[in-house]
Every structure is written in C-alpha cells, then in structure tokens.
Design an enzyme around this catalytic site. Structure first.
Site, PDB file in Angstrom:
ATOM      1  CG  HIS A  78      -0.390   0.087   2.532  1.00 56.03           C
ATOM      2  ND1 HIS A  78      -0.028   1.280   3.137  1.00 56.03           N
ATOM      3  CD2 HIS A  78      -0.094  -0.876   3.441  1.00 56.03           C
ATOM      4  CE1 HIS A  78       0.454   1.049   4.340  1.00 56.03           C
ATOM      5  NE2 HIS A  78       0.432  -0.257   4.553  1.00 56.03           N
ATOM      6  CG  ASP A  80      -2.204   4.433   2.926  1.00 53.88           C
ATOM      7  OD1 ASP A  80      -1.931   3.331   2.387  1.00 53.88           O
ATOM      8  OD2 ASP A  80      -2.945   4.528   3.926  1.00 53.88           O
ATOM      9  CG  ASP A 117       3.197   0.296   7.927  1.00 55.24           C
ATOM     10  OD1 ASP A 117       2.757  -0.262   6.904  1.00 55.24           O
ATOM     11  OD2 ASP A 117       2.490   0.502   8.942  1.00 55.24           O
ATOM     12  CD  GLU A 147      -2.915  -1.049   5.725  1.00 56.26           C
ATOM     13  OE1 GLU A 147      -2.959  -2.076   6.432  1.00 56.26           O
ATOM     14  OE2 GLU A 147      -2.373   0.016   6.098  1.00 56.26           O
ATOM     15  CD  GLU A 148      -1.001   2.350   7.706  1.00 65.66           C
ATOM     16  OE1 GLU A 148      -1.664   1.903   8.655  1.00 65.66           O
ATOM     17  OE2 GLU A 148       0.142   1.963   7.437  1.00 65.66           O
ATOM     18  CG  ASP A 171       1.661  -3.730   5.068  1.00 59.80           C
ATOM     19  OD1 ASP A 171       2.548  -3.015   5.562  1.00 59.80           O
ATOM     20  OD2 ASP A 171       0.447  -3.535   5.256  1.00 59.80           O
ATOM     21  CG  HIS A 460       0.953   2.838  12.707  1.00 55.21           C
ATOM     22  ND1 HIS A 460      -0.283   2.231  12.861  1.00 55.21           N
ATOM     23  CD2 HIS A 460       1.408   2.410  11.495  1.00 55.21           C
ATOM     24  CE1 HIS A 460      -0.550   1.477  11.812  1.00 55.21           C
ATOM     25  NE2 HIS A 460       0.477   1.574  10.966  1.00 55.21           N
TER      26      HIS A 460
END
Length: 494
Positions: A78, A80, A117, A147-148, A171, A460
């Site tokens: 992904h 994003d 990520d 995705e997030e 991922d 994150h």
C-alpha cells in the site's frame, strides 16, 4: 541522485526507490502525488499499467524469456503512510518530504514517521521491475491506497482486477517470519435512549475514575488479559449497589480498536454514606491491583469530590440498572485460540467505548476472528445482550479474516526458498488484527497468499525505524520466491 544517507546500502535499487518515495507526500486519502510517481515510473519504462476509480494501480512485468508459462505472481503493497510527528517538529505531511536519518544499522526519520510501513514494500516491488538478475514469470505489481485509515483501496478492488494465482503481501514487519493469517473484524454498538430524572438535591456529587491501565490494540494485546477500564468501572458500580446513589453519566474508552485505558462515572451519593463508600472503593482497588498484578501493575481507582453546587439530571434507577447489567453481561477478551498456530488468538471481542451523544448512551464493541463464522457468532452474542436490554443495535460492514492454510502451495514454495537462502526454517505466524490479505482473499477466491517483510519497529509513531540488514535479507527472499514460482512449469532451475 539518491540521498547520501542511503547511497552505500544494498540492495541499492530498492533503497533508491525508497528514498524517492520518501520525498513524496503520501498521507492516507491524499495519495495523488505517489500515484503520479507510479504512473511516470511505468511510462518511462514502457510498462503496461492500469488504475481504478479509487486510485489502486497495477503495473505489469513481462516474464523473462522462457518463463512465459509460469504462474502469475502478485506483489502487493500500500502506498499511503501514517503521518505522525513529535510535538516540537515542524512538518507538513501534505507538502514536506521525509528527512531520512541513519542510526547504526537503522534508517529512521527526523521527528516524523518514516513510512517504511509500507514504503519498503513499495520500493521492493519497484526494484523488482528493474532487476534483470533474476528469472521470473509474469508479475503484477499491485499498489493499493488508503490502507491505514479504512482499507479503502483493497475494499474497492473489482473482480478480475488482478489475475495472479500467488500473492506476496509485502506489509509485515518481522524479519524471518511468514505471516499466513489475520483476523477479520466488525463493530457492534448498542444505543440506549437515556431516561433522565432529577438528581437528589440532598446528595453530593463525586467522580469515580479508573485509570493507569496499559490498554493497547484490541487484537494484538487482547491475549495479554489486560484490564478493561469500562469493565472495572462496571464492577465497581455493581459493588456499590449496597448504597443508594444516582448516576449522572458514565464514559470510557476512546477508540473501537483499543482496549479502554480509562473510564469514569459521576455519581450522587448520600453524605452519610461517603466514608463507607470510600472504604469500599479502597477495598475494591486493592482487589483489582492483586487481580491484575504482573499484567496491569498501575491500576488506579479513585473517588474525588466535585463541586457540591452541581445539580441537574441523573439516570433513572431503572435505566441505570439496565445499562449496568449490559456492561456486566457483554463479553470481553479472548473467546477462542487457534488450533493450527500455538499462541494465536482466533476469536475475541472488545468492550471498547461508552459515550453520550445528546440523549443517547452508546456502548461500542468490536469483534475479531480469523474464521468468518466465528466472527459472526461472537457478534451475534454481543448483539443478543443489547437486544435483551432493549438497545438499538448497529453493526458495521466489517472486513473478512484470512484463515491460515499451512498446506498451501505458495507457503511450501516460500518456505523452501527461505531454507535455500538462509539455511534455516522460517517462523510461521498469524496476527490477530486486520491485513489487506483478508479482503483480497475474499475478493479473489482461490488466490494463495503469504505476507512478509523486514524488521520495522515503532510503526505509526515518530520512533519508526527499519533495520538495514533485514531489508537486504527481505529482498533476497523476495527474489528467491519469485524464481521458485517461475520454475514451477519450467525445467530451468536457479
């Protein structure tokens, strides 16, 4: 010219692509610039590509000569990233590039999330597109969006958008492990119209609080048996029913996917009972500390006097008892463990939030399972508690899980490639949280999937960092798997 921070790193092409990606703003739901980069990447290399209406992109790699009959492999990542920064850091994620920092064997960012990520997965897929050192069959590079914050890209993929038989999801964040399953999830909320009454003018207001808990991810940390602040508060309110009191409000938790760390209730008590109530709370607090010793060692349960001039509404006795019984009855925690993977939670449910919106009290919960029927069953159990209490119930659409299949051909191919590359066995794991694989497996029945990646820590958060040696091992493994897939229908070998 790539940044000097990564210029001597291997594999050089992967790190160059990662540097280029890091210079492009790509917040969730704001991926226009990274999508333009991918379109240009394909155009200058004369690679076929397509883009759907939500922004998902597929770039097609032709097979190496002689490997045209090999099964098509999908490399999925992904585009994003989570956008978090330290409080003092000045950074606009909609316009500013990520500044890379090298710290020994790690690459991190300067006060922001790094975007490894899933930027490392994107970079690895793009590196394969210009790596002429390996033989491979047909490859589809699938890049999903958002995705997030909602799995939007994966959820909106149309049937037939990819054709591959084997999908390698790039991922996950643990070197040396294959992830072969994840949980699906849905939310179940019960809404109660509050029945108000006047608070007793002769009673005094006090605030009950539960705090100091670890909380954590409602999937990953549910197996740790951490305390749930809403449950603890409900047990305390139940313990205090020996006294006559009224409840002004109850609140707790903050996110549907988090175990609640804090909860509170404003109650009105008879001043003559105050000493005994405090004594009961102290006893309850001591029991809670002992119950969660070694799991949640900072449990704090407190009572605080509020302004005695507070007057107004309180829940009716009948309404409060109905809500309290609901909180006591709703299940929370691990429901079932996996038979196939030791230590993996298969099914769980989380009592997540209790909030007030206008004249409605809303209790939010979330259910997870790697088995679709089990997810629906535990959600039905939670719904039944709300139904018995007379609440209006609402379920989210949810997302499917990915049930582990330890006998899949792709897993056998990947395991063999791992052993041949590193001369040791890989770990087989699953995660009690959502991955795009759950959605992809549901949308493309029969597709076989494996997820893997290099070691990434602190994802994150501004502490995010990716391990340099692990990235090289990750890319070596990716190439080895692609070669083995290519050789399925060919006499050639590595």
């Amino acid at each position: 010219m790539a940044n000097s921070i990564i210029e001597d790193l291997d594999p050089s092409t992967l790190w160059t692509r990662f540097y280029e990606i890091s210079q492009i703003p790509r917040p969730s739901k704001g991926e226009e610039q990274i999508r333009a980069y991918l379109r240009n990447f394909a155009a200058v290399r004369n690679l076929k590509m397509k883009e759907d209406k939500v922004g998902n992109i597929v770039i097609y790699l032709e097979p190496t000569k002689g490997f045209e009959k090999a099964p098509t492999a999908v490399l999925q990542s992904h585009v994003d990233m989570v956008c978090e920064k330290n409080k003092e850091k000045v950074h606009d994620f909609n316009s500013d590039p990520i500044k890379l920092v090298r710290d020994g064997e790690w690459i991190k960012a300067d006060g922001t999330t790094l975007g490894a990520d899933n930027g490392i997965g994107v970079a690895a897929a793009l590196a394969i597109a210009s790596d002429y050192t390996i033989d491979h069959g047909p490859i589809e590079l699938l890049f999903t969006v958002d995705e997030e914050t909602g799995l939007t890209g994966a959820n909106n993929l149309q049937n037939g958008y990819i054709k591959g038989k084997y999908l390698l999801n790039l991922d996950t964040e643990e070197d040396g492990a294959f992830y072969v399953g994840c949980s699906g999830g849905l939310d179940t909320a019960g809404s109660f119209k509050i029945d108000w009454t006047d608070s007793n003018k002769n009673y005094i207001p006090v605030l009950l609080t539960v705090s100091g808990l670890k909380g954590g991810h409602s999937g990953i940390n549910i197996v740790d048996k951490r305390a749930n602040a809403i449950k603890l508060l409900a047990y305390l309110l139940n313990e205090l029913l020996k006294f006559d009191y009224q409840v002004g409000y109850i609140s707790g938790g903050s996110k549907r996917n988090a175990i609640p760390r804090e909860a509170e209730a404003l109650i009105f008590i008879n001043p003559d009972d105050q000493a005994k109530i405090r004594e009961n709370i102290n006893e309850f607090s001591l029991a809670a500390v002992l119950e969660f010793k070694g799991v949640d060692d900072s449990v704090k349960i407190a009572i605080e006097n509020k302004d005695e001039n507070i007057v107004g509404r309180a829940y009716s006795k009948e309404f409060f008892i109905k809500v309290l019984n609901t909180l006591l009855a709703i299940p929370h925690g691990t429901i079932a463990m996996s038979v196939d993977i030791p230590g993996l939670v298969e099914t769980s449910t989380n009592l997540a939030t209790i909030t007030t919106e206008e004249n409605f009290l809303i209790i939010g919960t979330s259910q997870r399972s790697s088995i679709e029927s089990a997810k629906k069953n535990i959600a039905a159990s939670v719904k039944s508690v709300f139904d018995l209490a007379g609440a209006a119930v609402k379920n989210s659409d949810g997302y499917p899980g990915w049930q582990p299949n330890l006998d899949s051909d792709l897993l056998k191919i990947s395991r063999r490639a791992f052993i041949e590359t590193f001369d040791k066995e890989p770990e087989m794991k699953a995660v009690h949280a959502g991955l795009e694989c759950g959605i992809l497996g549901d949308k493309f029945p029969g597709i076989e999937m494996v997820s893997f990646g290099p070691t990434i820590e602190g994802a994150h958060s501004p502490d995010e960092k990716v391990n340099i040696p692990a990235v090289e091992r990750f890319y070596d493994l990716l190439k080895a798997i692609l070669v083995d897939i290519a050789n399925i229908n060919n006499e050639k070998s590595r």
